[in-house]
Design an enzyme around this catalytic site. Structure first.
Site, mmCIF file in Angstrom:
data_model
loop_
_atom_site.group_PDB
_atom_site.id
_atom_site.type_symbol
_atom_site.label_atom_id
_atom_site.label_comp_id
_atom_site.label_asym_id
_atom_site.label_seq_id
_atom_site.Cartn_x
_atom_site.Cartn_y
_atom_site.Cartn_z
ATOM 1 N N GLU A 164 0.982 -1.302 0.074
ATOM 2 C CA GLU A 164 -0.057 0.135 -0.069
ATOM 3 C C GLU A 164 0.944 1.291 0.121
ATOM 4 O O GLU A 164 1.436 1.750 1.082
ATOM 5 C CB GLU A 164 -0.941 -0.140 1.099
ATOM 6 N N CYS A 224 -1.682 8.754 2.676
ATOM 7 C CA CYS A 224 -1.650 8.469 1.374
ATOM 8 C C CYS A 224 -2.717 8.566 0.453
ATOM 9 O O CYS A 224 -2.788 8.751 -0.705
ATOM 10 C CB CYS A 224 -1.161 7.036 1.273
HETATM 11 C C1 UN1 Z 1 -3.208 5.887 4.816
HETATM 12 O O1 UN1 Z 1 -2.975 7.045 4.467
HETATM 13 O O2 UN1 Z 1 -2.035 5.302 4.848
HETATM 14 O O3 UN1 Z 1 -8.608 6.740 3.958
HETATM 15 C C2 UN1 Z 1 -4.041 5.333 5.335
HETATM 16 C C3 UN1 Z 1 -7.973 7.353 4.881
HETATM 17 C C4 UN1 Z 1 -7.608 6.448 6.184
HETATM 18 C C5 UN1 Z 1 -6.693 5.720 5.955
HETATM 19 C C6 UN1 Z 1 -5.323 6.356 5.233
HETATM 20 N N1 UN1 Z 1 -8.875 5.944 6.571
HETATM 21 O O4 UN1 Z 1 -7.849 8.485 4.625
#
Ligand code: UN1
Length: 517
Positions: free
Chosen positions: A269, A303
């Protein structure tokens, strides 16, 4: 150290989580075998040293592996719904410690307290999800082509799951992996980010309590600490059939190569370069909320953060002005103070990258819409606080193609049809999250169609960040292709077996092959 003592009850939170503050010695955490050099964790909130943690040496790693290997032998024999009961208790403990852990996340990582609480809520949610799932690890049954035969498939535990997580979600991403892996019958070894090791200790202490209450071996959950070299111990270790890694595309490519080199499985990821398309039929008020939270939430370090706004030329000026106006309302400061919207970046290296992005976008011909800058003075002593910035840019700028983990939002203009906006949205190497703001059904469906967004997540009238745990989370292209948390993401934590049973007295061969003896 005074800063810590007066900082919104952080010392109490550390106590509740069983973490020793810096003046109380080194914090080890349960089932953490580490004996190597100290990693010191400084808060980006006030620059104070929170605590120090020992890093993992090769010998320590071997001890963790022995403990995990042994635990797996008994854990896999426990019926899945009983493992679900353990995860249910873990979720209960998280409910009890939600405020303390949310506070620590906010203090060690820098996200707002509200977002810290949200992160712990994601942990609780995935536990609930996993408890139900522990009774639903189904395979299929098929009709055999041979008479008196039965065929079906079943899922078995995989073994030791290695988890490498990033600083930006220092607790939730671990639990997305562990809650599923545990109900699947796996045991886990976790290397948290070396930027947020205290969160790792706190989580380990919580699960250790649950395991102890149930007379279960702590090897079900092991913690190792350190930088990429410690991660590498897992990526090249054939005793770890699955490595789940969250972080940059650069890191993911190294992990993928190492794990694939030994034919292991990896769940990646990685980076995103997420955009919101704003069409002439968008609700501007909703667009502003979605875009601003997406771009500045977690100080632009998700992310899923919104990095690009792709706006139709007919409403470009209107949207630009509305978003820029909203930025004026943003309060930047201590994230534990709930009056503030935006906390600090993780460290001063991140500040440098932010500054570089702002210079580079101008060098490449971009134009400032909301000026950035590093904040200094009272409350900003850590040097990690920056102003969320907006620049007009072109999609093919090198800096726009790159994921900068900071609150820098690029405005891009499109003309004509929604297809043109979709082309821009897809015109990057990453493929995590995407969104369209429109009340036009045709545009929305085109965006969601097979010729639409190429991302793992595609939303309508919602921003790019803040996904719920119930859906599979992850993305395509340089995001790595992995899927975590909801839906059928559990399958990667298990090995699939196809079984054919013959209940006759004959032994017919498949495909009608004759083999008479
Ligand atoms: C991440 O930034 O690695 O969808 C995860 C989102 C959160 C998870 C982010 N539930 O922004």
């Amino acid at each position: 150290m005074e800063a810590v003592a007066t900082n919104f009850g952080i010392n109490d939170a550390l106590k509740q989580l069983g973490v020793k503050a810096i003046n109380e010695g080194t914090s080890t955490g349960s089932n953490n075998f580490s004996n190597g050099p100290l990693i010191e964790s400084y808060s980006p909130v006030d620059g104070a040293l929170i605590a120090s943690v020992k890093s993992t040496t090769k010998e320590d790693y071997e001890k963790a592996m022995t403990s995990a290997t042994k635990a797996f032998k008994s854990w896999r024999l426990m019926p899945a719904p009983q493992r679900g009961e353990i995860v249910r208790q873990f979720g209960e403990k998280l409910r009890e410690k939600k405020e303390a852990l949310g506070k620590l996340v906010s203090y060690e990582m820098g996200k707002s307290y509200q977002e810290g609480l949200g992160e712990v809520q994601e942990m609780i949610d995935i536990c609930d999800f996993a408890v139900g799932l522990s009774r639903q690890l189904h395979g299929l049954t098929m009709h055999s082509e041979r008479p008196g035969h039965r065929m079906y498939e079943q899922y078995h535990p995989l073994g030791i799951v290695g988890i490498i997580s990033a600083f930006n979600f220092p607790v939730a991403v671990w639990s997305w992996n562990t809650a599923l892996a545990w109900i699947c019958g796996d045991v886990c070894i976790w290397k948290p980010s070396e930027k947020t090791p205290i969160c790792g200790i706190a989580c380990q202490n919580i699960i250790a309590e649950v395991l102890k209450d149930n007379d279960l071996p702590e090897g079900i959950s092991c913690l190792i600490n350190g930088d990429y070299k410690v991660g590498e111990m897992m990526t090249k270790d054939t005793r770890v059939p699955l490595v789940s890694a969250t972080g940059s595309t650069r890191m993911g490519k190294i992990v993928a190569k190492k794990v694939a080199g030994r034919l292991g499985k990896s769940l990646l990821e990685l980076g995103g370069n997420n955009a919101i398309i704003v069409t002439p039929d968008a609700d501007i008020k909703m667009t502003v909320i979605g875009a601003v939270f997406g771009a500045v939430g977690t100080c632009g370090q998700r992310c899923t953060s919104t990095r690009r706004l792709i706006i139709h030329e007919s409403i470009y000026e209107q949207v630009k002005n509305a978003v820029a106006d909203a930025y004026k309302q943003l309060r930047i400061g201590n994230p534990l103070d709930e009056n503030n919207h935006v906390g600090p970046l993780i460290d001063t290296d991140a500040v440098e990258m932010y500054k570089h992005a702002l210079e580079k976008v101008i060098d490449e011909g971009g134009k400032v819409v909301v000026e950035g800058g590093v904040l200094s003075g009272e409350g900003y002593e850590s040097g990690c606080y920056v102003k969320p910035a907006i620049a007009e840019a072109q999609n093919d700028f090198e800096i726009v193609q790159h994921e900068t983990f900071a609150p820098v939002l690029y405005l891009l203009k499109y003309t004509g049809d929604v297809e043109n906006a979709i082309d821009i949205q897809n015109g990057v190497a990453q493929g995590l999250s995407s969104a369209i703001m429109t009340n036009n059904l045709r545009e929305a469906e085109r965006f969601l169609s097979h010729a639409g967004s190429d991302c793992g997540i595609a939303n309508v009238n919602i921003g790019t960040s803040g996904a719920e745990i119930g859906g599979a989370f992850g993305g395509e292209k340089e995001t790595g292709g992995g899927r975590e948390s909801g839906s059928d993401a559990w399958k990667i934590y298990m090995r699939r077996q196809t079984n054919t049973i013959n209940y006759t007295t004959e032994l017919p061969l498949a495909q009608g092959i004759k083999f008479d003896l």
